[in-house]
Design an enzyme around this catalytic site. Structure first.
Site, PDB file in Angstrom:
ATOM      1  N   ALA A  60       4.379 -12.973  -4.131  1.00  0.00           N
ATOM      2  CA  ALA A  60       5.606 -12.172  -4.208  1.00  0.00           C
ATOM      3  C   ALA A  60       6.765 -12.983  -4.762  1.00  0.00           C
ATOM      4  O   ALA A  60       6.975 -14.133  -4.388  1.00  0.00           O
ATOM      5  CB  ALA A  60       5.964 -11.639  -2.822  1.00  0.00           C
ATOM      6  N   GLY A  86       6.359 -15.584   5.211  1.00  0.00           N
ATOM      7  CA  GLY A  86       7.760 -15.218   5.002  1.00  0.00           C
ATOM      8  C   GLY A  86       8.186 -15.240   3.542  1.00  0.00           C
ATOM      9  O   GLY A  86       9.326 -15.576   3.219  1.00  0.00           O
ATOM     10  N   ASN A 113       3.881  -9.267  -8.125  1.00  0.00           N
ATOM     11  CA  ASN A 113       4.314  -8.683  -6.862  1.00  0.00           C
ATOM     12  C   ASN A 113       5.815  -8.902  -6.721  1.00  0.00           C
ATOM     13  O   ASN A 113       6.298 -10.027  -6.793  1.00  0.00           O
ATOM     14  CB  ASN A 113       3.542  -9.345  -5.710  1.00  0.00           C
ATOM     15  N   CYS A 144       5.700  -6.001   3.323  1.00  0.00           N
ATOM     16  CA  CYS A 144       5.556  -7.309   3.957  1.00  0.00           C
ATOM     17  C   CYS A 144       6.079  -7.242   5.388  1.00  0.00           C
ATOM     18  O   CYS A 144       7.250  -6.931   5.606  1.00  0.00           O
ATOM     19  CB  CYS A 144       6.302  -8.408   3.204  1.00  0.00           C
ATOM     20  N   ILE A 205      -4.662  -2.122   1.459  1.00  0.00           N
ATOM     21  CA  ILE A 205      -3.517  -2.135   2.361  1.00  0.00           C
ATOM     22  C   ILE A 205      -2.939  -3.553   2.481  1.00  0.00           C
ATOM     23  O   ILE A 205      -3.660  -4.534   2.287  1.00  0.00           O
ATOM     24  CB  ILE A 205      -3.908  -1.643   3.781  1.00  0.00           C
ATOM     25  N   ASN A 206      -1.670  -3.623   2.820  1.00  0.00           N
ATOM     26  CA  ASN A 206      -1.085  -4.892   3.242  1.00  0.00           C
ATOM     27  C   ASN A 206      -1.603  -5.189   4.662  1.00  0.00           C
ATOM     28  O   ASN A 206      -2.449  -4.469   5.185  1.00  0.00           O
ATOM     29  CB  ASN A 206       0.452  -4.813   3.189  1.00  0.00           C
ATOM     30  N   GLY A 231      -8.334 -10.252   6.825  1.00  0.00           N
ATOM     31  CA  GLY A 231      -9.697 -10.735   7.004  1.00  0.00           C
ATOM     32  C   GLY A 231     -10.654  -9.603   7.355  1.00  0.00           C
ATOM     33  O   GLY A 231     -10.236  -8.438   7.468  1.00  0.00           O
ATOM     34  N   GLY A 258      -9.717  -7.263   3.851  1.00  0.00           N
ATOM     35  CA  GLY A 258     -10.940  -7.833   4.407  1.00  0.00           C
ATOM     36  C   GLY A 258     -12.103  -7.970   3.447  1.00  0.00           C
ATOM     37  O   GLY A 258     -13.221  -8.245   3.878  1.00  0.00           O
ATOM     38  N   GLY A 279      -8.454 -11.046  -0.707  1.00  0.00           N
ATOM     39  CA  GLY A 279      -7.330 -11.792  -0.141  1.00  0.00           C
ATOM     40  C   GLY A 279      -7.759 -13.022   0.620  1.00  0.00           C
ATOM     41  O   GLY A 279      -8.094 -14.064   0.050  1.00  0.00           O
TER      42      GLY A 279
END
Lengths: 318, 258
Positions: A60, A86, A113, A144, A205-206, A231, A258, A279
């Site tokens: 991001a 963060g 992003n 986020c 999804i986030n 995960g 995941g 991810g």
């Protein structure tokens, strides 16, 4: 809605089976590292040729540089992990001057992003970053969970999500995908709102907001108290949400949550995603993306499928 | 170069209470370039536990293509690792990070190596390399108790070695700093690895001396991509932050905000 066709004129015969075209994106294959799990590519560029990836979702970028949250920033959980980094990043200028030009050596589309705390930040970052030659699409980060203001507040209210999408669409030189948060009562409402706001696609999804406590002290392990869960543990939630959202919007979905092995990619496509992001698995096995790409053709053979797009939305068919 | 290697376990034994010494062989050993580097080990073939475990390299044997790691079996991950048997294959990523600069101490001069608990292991390979080039090494090793202390003989073979235990069951009762006071400052360089309060105490005691500290922080990826192990820096560096995994884990004294 499943009309995102193959690119039959590109690549070798075998790789044609994996090629996918999405708004702004000519993907050699539908596999890309997810934002926040791949930095700006440099660390993984030391390990393998990044040109083999379908795309790269870079970390991001905010208008000003951010140091992020105090440590500990990560904690392991059952088949997953919590993080509260963060949005640490070098800021728009740093990304434009250093990170994106470095990535130009690779033949791979970049999905940038974009994060912020208010509409004006998002608009300014989007306007500038979408002019970079290798940025082929934006991923609007309205999800986020680890920053105090902005971010997720846009992602939990349909009207705000709509208006932000429309404002960014107005200035962006490239298609805009919106990254949705699972931390809502009905994700379909947010999805429909961003589609109405002009989004070209959805990424989802986030992370799911969670906590872990220290056994001895009872205190939260993560300094930010809460973190985003990712995960293998979150995959069933992500699959269900992709399954639902893909039935109420016309725009394509890049699915994630995941994804850790090739079988997970098949599941996300079947649920209704047109491409898939990897991810947390990059931390477990830094070579996971190339491994999945290599395995996909034989899995297609096993399933008796010629082109990977044929799998998209299988779960919806009666 | 960082590689992912399936290494074969060539030895595993408990050398102190819950402290294990494991030997691994594979081509990764040939990539290690300095003492203090670490490896990131996948302890399970499933996704439970999910993340790799960062463990420092205690000793390398290039001729045998073998490395030794020493770790404490404390959580689920390291307990699983401690159950690996000779002949088992383990997924190891490494070598990672930047180790101790051996070249900072010229031959004939003295270096003091201060380790605390599970921070002691990387100092062993460091001492091997320093003494091999003619540096006189003094070791100060701190442990909680006698039953978790290890490698006293190995270090003694390389140079003068002092032990401190918090409860006084071995060596001097107290902390490494109590031993340091008795040694004085007749040395060129200090190298240290251990818990943050110890590093802080060592750095404070040796202010003005040339020193190198190895840090520990919770990690995600281990290669610098996830930004989990970031520390703030002091004004002694032009960087605003450092990543323990890829910029470190070893830094010159005074660089990291403790």
């Amino acid at each position: 809605m499943f009309g995102w066709t193959s690119i039959s004129s590109r690549g070798g015969v075998d790789m044609n089976r994996l090629a996918v075209e999405l708004p702004g994106l000519q993907l050699k294959n539908p596999i890309m590292p997810a934002s926040g799990c791949f930095g700006f590519g440099k660390e993984y560029g030391n390990l393998y040729d990044l040109s083999m990836l379908g795309a790269i979702m870079i970390k991001a970028t905010t208008l000003d540089k951010r140091f992020g949250n105090p440590t500990p920033r990560v904690a392991e959980t059952a088949s997953g992990m919590l993080n509260a980094i963060g949005l640490q990043n070098p800021g728009l200028q740093g990304v434009m001057e250093n990170e994106l030009p470095w990535l130009e050596q690779y033949d791979v589309p970049i999905i940038a992003n974009v994060a912020g705390t208010e509409t004006a930040d998002y608009v300014e970052v989007a306007k500038t970053i979408s002019t970079a030659p290798n940025v082929k699409a934006l991923e609007l980060n309205i999800s986020c969970p680890n920053v105090k203001c902005g971010g997720i507040t846009f992602g939990t209210d349909p009207q705000q999500a709509h208006d932000l999408t429309a404002a960014v669409k107005e200035v962006s030189e490239v298609p805009v995908y919106v990254k949705l948060s699972p931390n809502v009562t009905d994700i379909k409402e947010i999805a429909k709102a961003v589609e109405a706001g002009g989004a070209d696609g959805i990424t989802m999804i986030n992370t799911l907001v969670g906590m872990r406590l220290d056994q001895k002290t009872g205190r939260p392990v993560i300094a930010n108290i809460t973190g985003g869960l990712s995960g293998p543990a979150v995959k069933p939630v992500a699959i269900k949400m992709v399954y639902e959202v893909s039935q109420v919007v016309q725009i394509p979905i890049i699915g994630m949550g995941g994804v850790s092995e090739t079988a997970d990619v098949i599941d996300f496509l079947s649920a209704g995603a047109s491409a898939v992001a990897v991810g947390t698995a990059n931390f477990v096995d830094p070579f996971i993306c190339p491994k999945i790409i290599e395995e996909l053709p034989s899995i297609l053979d096993e399933l008796g499928v010629e082109h990977i797009s044929e799998l998209v939305g299988r779960s919806h068919r009666l | 170069m960082i590689i992912q290697d399936r290494m074969r376990v060539t030895g595993q034994r408990e050398i102190a209470k819950n402290i294990f010494e494991m030997k691994l062989t594979g081509k990764l050993v040939g990539e290690i370039n300095s003492p203090g580097q670490f490896v990131h080990i996948r302890v399970s073939d499933s996704f439970e536990p999910l993340l790799r475990r960062p463990i420092s390299i205690a000793s390398i044997d290039n001729k045998a293509n073998e490395m030794t790691i020493i770790y404490r079996a404390e959580g689920r991950g390291t307990q699983l690792l401690s159950m690996k048997k000779e002949g088992d294959m383990v997924d190891v990523l490494g070598p990672l990070g930047n180790g101790f600069p051996v070249g900072e101490t010229p031959p004939g001069e003295t270096a003091i190596l201060i380790g605390g608990g599970i921070g002691v292991p990387p100092l062993y390979e460091l001492s091997k390399q320093l003494t091999a080039k003619g540096v006189n090494c003094i070791h100060v090793l701190g442990y909680q108790t006698a039953d978790v202390s290890f490698y006293e003989e190995e270090f003694t073979r390389l140079g003068e070695t002092y032990i401190a235990t918090v409860d006084g069951t071995k060596g001097r009762a107290g902390f490494v700093t109590d031993v340091m006071e008795t040694i004085g400052d007749g040395f060129t360089t200090y190298y240290s690895c251990g818990p943050m309060p110890m590093l802080n105490a060592v750095q404070t005691a040796y202010i003005g001396k040339k020193g190198f500290l190895s840090f520990e922080q919770r990690m995600g990826c281990g290669i610098g991509a996830c930004f989990a192990c970031v520390c703030e820096t002091t004004e002694k560096t032009d960087k605003e932050y450092i990543k323990v995994c890829s910029d470190g884990p070893v830094f010159p004294a005074g660089v990291v905000s403790i």
